[in-house]
Design an enzyme around this catalytic site. Structure first.
Site, PDB file in Angstrom:
ATOM      1  N   ASP A   1      -6.549  59.546  86.522  1.00  0.00           N
ATOM      2  CA  ASP A   1      -5.212  59.411  85.947  1.00  0.00           C
ATOM      3  C   ASP A   1      -5.199  60.232  84.665  1.00  0.00           C
ATOM      4  O   ASP A   1      -6.257  60.608  84.148  1.00  0.00           O
ATOM      5  CB  ASP A   1      -4.929  57.935  85.666  1.00  0.00           C
ATOM      6  CG  ASP A   1      -3.589  57.716  84.993  1.00  0.00           C
ATOM      7  OD1 ASP A   1      -2.575  58.229  85.476  1.00  0.00           O
ATOM      8  OD2 ASP A   1      -3.583  57.050  83.936  1.00  0.00           O
TER       9      ASP A   1
ATOM     10  N   ASP B   1      -2.433  59.947  81.607  1.00  0.00           N
ATOM     11  CA  ASP B   1      -2.021  59.184  80.423  1.00  0.00           C
ATOM     12  C   ASP B   1      -2.797  57.881  80.320  1.00  0.00           C
ATOM     13  O   ASP B   1      -2.799  57.074  81.259  1.00  0.00           O
ATOM     14  CB  ASP B   1      -0.526  58.866  80.485  1.00  0.00           C
ATOM     15  CG  ASP B   1       0.325  60.120  80.509  1.00  0.00           C
ATOM     16  OD1 ASP B   1       1.013  60.380  79.522  1.00  0.00           O
ATOM     17  OD2 ASP B   1       0.285  60.849  81.524  1.00  0.00           O
TER      18      ASP B   1
ATOM     19  N   ASP C   1      -6.269  53.352  84.264  1.00  0.00           N
ATOM     20  CA  ASP C   1      -6.141  52.414  83.146  1.00  0.00           C
ATOM     21  C   ASP C   1      -5.094  51.337  83.361  1.00  0.00           C
ATOM     22  O   ASP C   1      -4.878  50.524  82.459  1.00  0.00           O
ATOM     23  CB  ASP C   1      -5.820  53.180  81.861  1.00  0.00           C
ATOM     24  CG  ASP C   1      -4.400  53.748  81.858  1.00  0.00           C
ATOM     25  OD1 ASP C   1      -3.607  53.420  80.949  1.00  0.00           O
ATOM     26  OD2 ASP C   1      -4.082  54.523  82.773  1.00  0.00           O
TER      27      ASP C   1
END
Length: 219
Positions: A7, A9, A168
């Site tokens: 990922d 961001d 995240d």
């Protein structure tokens, strides 16, 4: 080929400062001033619409038409100042380079629009490290649908059966479940170690640990 998909961001880079600034630019243009602050970092990592909803909710009046109207404004503001406050997390570049040196393919799968993701990774000097980048609008579906993840692996030259996702958020966890691959969630993002509640296959406390972790999980 073993493949690690990241990922963007909240995983490779802390983009929250620039995301919040873009949302606040919308509120400023409407005469409301800054409605979001540093305590809203977690919301920033859930996307532009989430930030707009939170800001407008603080005014006591919010509907989806307002969100739809301001979302393009937010994207424009973000594109104009995409890498002012954004910083890569410590050890991210070194970890990706180490994986590549060990024969892993690496890719990015993000829910940031592809054009913005391309621009940001170029600005950060990391685009050339990744064999593929799939954004929110690259395909008809986005994470947590499995298709963007699968596309990222295949475009990087990898094999989905020997791949894993580093993320995240719950979206990343659910993407891994949809694709049938293991997920390692970072603990240095906005949720800290509370991300353990999602029961990922692994937690990643620092990028220094990633090469060994990937080797263990993918064989």
């Amino acid at each position: 080929m073993r493949t690690v998909v990241f990922d963007l961001d909240g995983t490779l880079a802390d983009t929250s400062g620039d995301l919040l600034a873009a949302a606040n630019a919308c509120f400023q243009r409407l005469g409301h001033g800054d409605l979001l602050g540093p305590d809203d970092t977690l919301t920033a990592f859930h996307g532009g619409r989430a930030m707009l909803r939170l800001g407008f909710s603080r005014l006591g009046a919010m509907d989806e038409a307002m969100i739809d109207a301001q979302y393009p404004v937010l994207l424009e503001a973000y594109g104009q100042a995409i890498a002012v406050h954004t910083r890569l997390y410590p050890g991210a570049v070194e970890a990706v380079e180490a994986l590549r040196s060990k024969g892993f393919a690496v890719a990015i799968c993000t829910n940031k629009p592809e054009g913005l993701a391309e621009e940001l990774t170029l600005r950060l000097g990391i685009r050339g490290l990744f064999g593929a980048l799939i954004g929110a609008d690259t395909l008809p579906t986005r994470k947590p649908d499995a298709a963007p993840y699968v596309a990222a692996v295949r475009q990087a030259g990898g094999n989905v059966a020997r791949s894993m996702l580093i993320g995240d958020t719950e979206t990343d966890r659910n993407t891994g479940l949809a694709a049938g691959v293991p997920v390692a969630l970072v603990t240095f993002g906005p949720e800290g170690r509370s991300i353990e509640r999602l029961k990922p296959e692994a937690l990643l406390d620092h990028f220094d640990d990633l090469p060994d972790l990937a080797a263990r999980m993918l064989g």
